[in-house]
Scaffold this active site. Structure first.
Site, PDB file in Angstrom:
ATOM      1  CE  LYS A 117       4.550  -8.016 -40.582  1.00 21.55           C
ATOM      2  NZ  LYS A 117       4.370  -7.357 -39.299  1.00 21.55           N
ATOM      3  CE  LYS A 199      -2.819  -9.010 -43.053  1.00 22.70           C
ATOM      4  NZ  LYS A 199      -2.315  -9.151 -41.757  1.00 22.70           N
ATOM      5  CE  LYS A 202      -2.311  -0.464 -38.608  1.00 27.48           C
ATOM      6  NZ  LYS A 202      -1.647  -1.109 -37.504  1.00 27.48           N
TER       7      LYS A 202
HETATM    8  P1  TYM Z   1      -1.904  -6.250 -35.940  1.00 34.08           P
HETATM    9  O1  TYM Z   1      -1.437  -4.987 -35.316  1.00 34.08           O
HETATM   10  O2  TYM Z   1      -1.385  -6.613 -37.294  1.00 34.08           O
HETATM   11  O3  TYM Z   1      -3.475  -6.263 -36.041  1.00 34.08           O
HETATM   12  C1  TYM Z   1      -4.298  -5.995 -34.905  1.00 34.08           C
HETATM   13  C2  TYM Z   1      -5.529  -6.879 -34.959  1.00 34.08           C
HETATM   14  O4  TYM Z   1      -6.253  -6.647 -36.184  1.00 34.08           O
HETATM   15  C3  TYM Z   1      -6.495  -7.896 -36.828  1.00 34.08           C
HETATM   16  N1  TYM Z   1      -6.488  -7.660 -38.295  1.00 34.08           N
HETATM   17  C4  TYM Z   1      -7.483  -8.013 -39.115  1.00 34.08           C
HETATM   18  N2  TYM Z   1      -8.669  -8.607 -38.889  1.00 34.08           N
HETATM   19  C5  TYM Z   1      -9.471  -8.819 -39.968  1.00 34.08           C
HETATM   20  N3  TYM Z   1      -9.143  -8.452 -41.240  1.00 34.08           N
HETATM   21  C6  TYM Z   1      -7.960  -7.854 -41.509  1.00 34.08           C
HETATM   22  N4  TYM Z   1      -7.666  -7.483 -42.746  1.00 34.08           N
HETATM   23  C7  TYM Z   1      -7.074  -7.608 -40.424  1.00 34.08           C
HETATM   24  N5  TYM Z   1      -5.843  -7.024 -40.323  1.00 34.08           N
HETATM   25  C8  TYM Z   1      -5.503  -7.079 -39.015  1.00 34.08           C
HETATM   26  C9  TYM Z   1      -5.368  -8.796 -36.395  1.00 34.08           C
HETATM   27  O5  TYM Z   1      -5.714 -10.157 -36.532  1.00 34.08           O
HETATM   28  C10 TYM Z   1      -5.176  -8.373 -34.960  1.00 34.08           C
HETATM   29  O6  TYM Z   1      -6.064  -9.063 -34.117  1.00 34.08           O
HETATM   30  N6  TYM Z   1       0.806  -9.687 -33.556  1.00 34.08           N
HETATM   31  C11 TYM Z   1      -0.364  -8.846 -33.472  1.00 34.08           C
HETATM   32  C12 TYM Z   1      -0.349  -7.905 -32.292  1.00 34.08           C
HETATM   33  C13 TYM Z   1      -0.134  -8.571 -30.996  1.00 34.08           C
HETATM   34  C14 TYM Z   1      -1.079  -9.330 -30.263  1.00 34.08           C
HETATM   35  C15 TYM Z   1      -0.404  -9.729 -29.078  1.00 34.08           C
HETATM   36  C16 TYM Z   1      -2.389  -9.704 -30.517  1.00 34.08           C
HETATM   37  C17 TYM Z   1       1.021  -8.529 -30.268  1.00 34.08           C
HETATM   38  N7  TYM Z   1       0.856  -9.207 -29.102  1.00 34.08           N
HETATM   39  C18 TYM Z   1      -1.033 -10.530 -28.133  1.00 34.08           C
HETATM   40  C19 TYM Z   1      -3.013 -10.504 -29.566  1.00 34.08           C
HETATM   41  C20 TYM Z   1      -2.350 -10.892 -28.402  1.00 34.08           C
HETATM   42  C21 TYM Z   1      -0.436  -7.992 -34.726  1.00 34.08           C
HETATM   43  O7  TYM Z   1       0.531  -7.743 -35.388  1.00 34.08           O
HETATM   44  O8  TYM Z   1      -1.674  -7.466 -34.943  1.00 34.08           O
END
Ligand code: TYM
Length: 335
Positions: A117, A199, A202
């Site tokens: 990032k 991967k 968005k």
């Molecule tokens: P975020 O918002 O980027 O993504 C949400 C969830 O989707 C999963 N994910 C994917 N899984 C498979 N293939 C992909 N291409 C893919 N893109 C995203 C992510 O692994 C995630 O599980 N930091 C986290 C949000 C967060 C969080 C937490 C998660 C904040 N606090 C506490 C768990 C526990 C995030 O940015 O996810």
């Protein structure tokens, strides 16, 4: 949800930075609904994480409400789970400060997401982007979550949360539950349809790289038809066939068919037939989510009622955690 029970606790979160992708769905949210019977589930739209990169305020507000409606449309039942918006529970940020004092600069510097990032947002490498994983640890530890359902890209952050919990426990005496990751066997890393080495995300600039879960059927099929594959014509899961491996994984998760079953189903057929079948399976699977979302998103009062109740329930749990933490670190009781 009863606040004292023998069930284990689950916490997970998702950023409200736009419509969820098929990666978010397959890697994470799809698994959240079925866990609701067996566990105490707490799910959050993590808007405080979202502002670590620049957001347009009006758009963030709209995206957060939309993300909350999507969460419910994906099967999260606010009566069986706690579903809330992160900024509605200030205890996360408060705990994050305490935990940041048990986190090393060096370990945050090693986070691959921070490095990626920082490159993507080179003009805004803010301190929040750097300490983001500490807030994530606070999200989880505030509820003493046992399990955290996530995709593979969040594994390193979860590992850090475990280290922070362990370090705090060592300094102040056993207190936090050390959380376990819950990463699905299939679909933990859904890849871009245009560059299967990356991967699905968005933020991809190429709109054909990513399926959004509110895309209509024609759009979904069109994107799959354009998916980058390889130059042979065999639908089989093999090293070096990243594009086909990705499509097979998606199809397998959507239909419940094994990789071998998929290979036989498409033996003698071309990639065109296969891509169409994947597109149709995904579109049919997501159709009920789209229908439910369009109903929910209009009902602002209902959504408000749900996220307000969710934040109250979340706050009841985390206030207890936080006051015990304050005592452990040596703060004077406020009253
Ligand atoms: P975020 O918002 O980027 O993504 C949400 C969830 O989707 C999963 N994910 C994917 N899984 C498979 N293939 C992909 N291409 C893919 N893109 C995203 C992510 O692994 C995630 O599980 N930091 C986290 C949000 C967060 C969080 C937490 C998660 C904040 N606090 C506490 C768990 C526990 C995030 O940015 O996810």
């Amino acid at each position: 949800m009863p606040e004292t029970s023998e069930k284990k606790t689950i916490f997970s979160g998702i950023q409200p930075t736009g419509v969820f992708t098929l990666g978010n769905y397959i890697g994470a949210i799809r698994n959240w609904g079925p866990l609701q019977d067996e566990y105490n589930c707490i799910y959050s739209i993590v808007d405080m994480h979202a502002i670590t990169v620049r957001q347009e305020p009006a758009k963030l507000r709209q995206n957060t409400l939309q993300a909350y409606a999507l969460l419910l449309a994906c099967g999260i039942d606010p009566k069986r789970s706690i579903a809330f918006i992160q900024s509605h529970n200030p205890n996360h940020a408060e705990l994050s400060w305490i935990l940041s004092c048990s986190t090393q600069f060096g370990e945050l510097s090693r986070m691959t997401q921070f490095k990626a990032k920082s490159q993507q947002h080179a003009d805004d490498i803010n301190a929040g982007l750097f300490t983001y994983p500490v807030l994530m640890a606070a999200d989880i530890l505030a509820y003493n979550a046992d399990l955290v359902p996530i995709g593979a890209d969040q594994k390193q952050h979860l590992e850090l949360a475990r280290n922070i919990a362990g370090r705090f426990n060592q300094k102040y005496g056993d207190f936090f539950t050390v959380p376990e990751p819950f990463i699905p066997k299939a679909g933990a890393r859904v890849m871009s349809l245009q560059d299967p080495a990356k991967k699905m995300s968005k933020s991809d600039e190429n709109p054909n790289a990513c399926i959004f879960i509110l895309d209509d059927k024609d759009t979904i099929i069109r994107k799959f038809k354009r998916a980058v594959t390889d130059s042979d014509a065999e639908v089989c899961y093999r090293e070096g066939k990243d594009g086909i491996n990705n499509l097979m994984t998606i199809y397998s998760v959507m239909t419940g068919k094994s990789l071998d079953e998929i290979t036989s189903e498409f033996s003698g057929k071309g990639y065109g037939d296969f891509k169409l079948a994947v597109g149709e399976a995904v579109a049919d699977h997501l159709e009920p989510v789209r229908t439910e979302f369009s109903k929910l998103v209009k009902d602002k009062d209902y959504l408000k009622e749900c996220y307000t109740a969710g934040a109250e329930a979340a706050g009841r749990i985390t206030r207890k955690t936080l006051s015990k933490v304050y005592r452990k670190v040596g703060f004077v009781d406020a009253r």
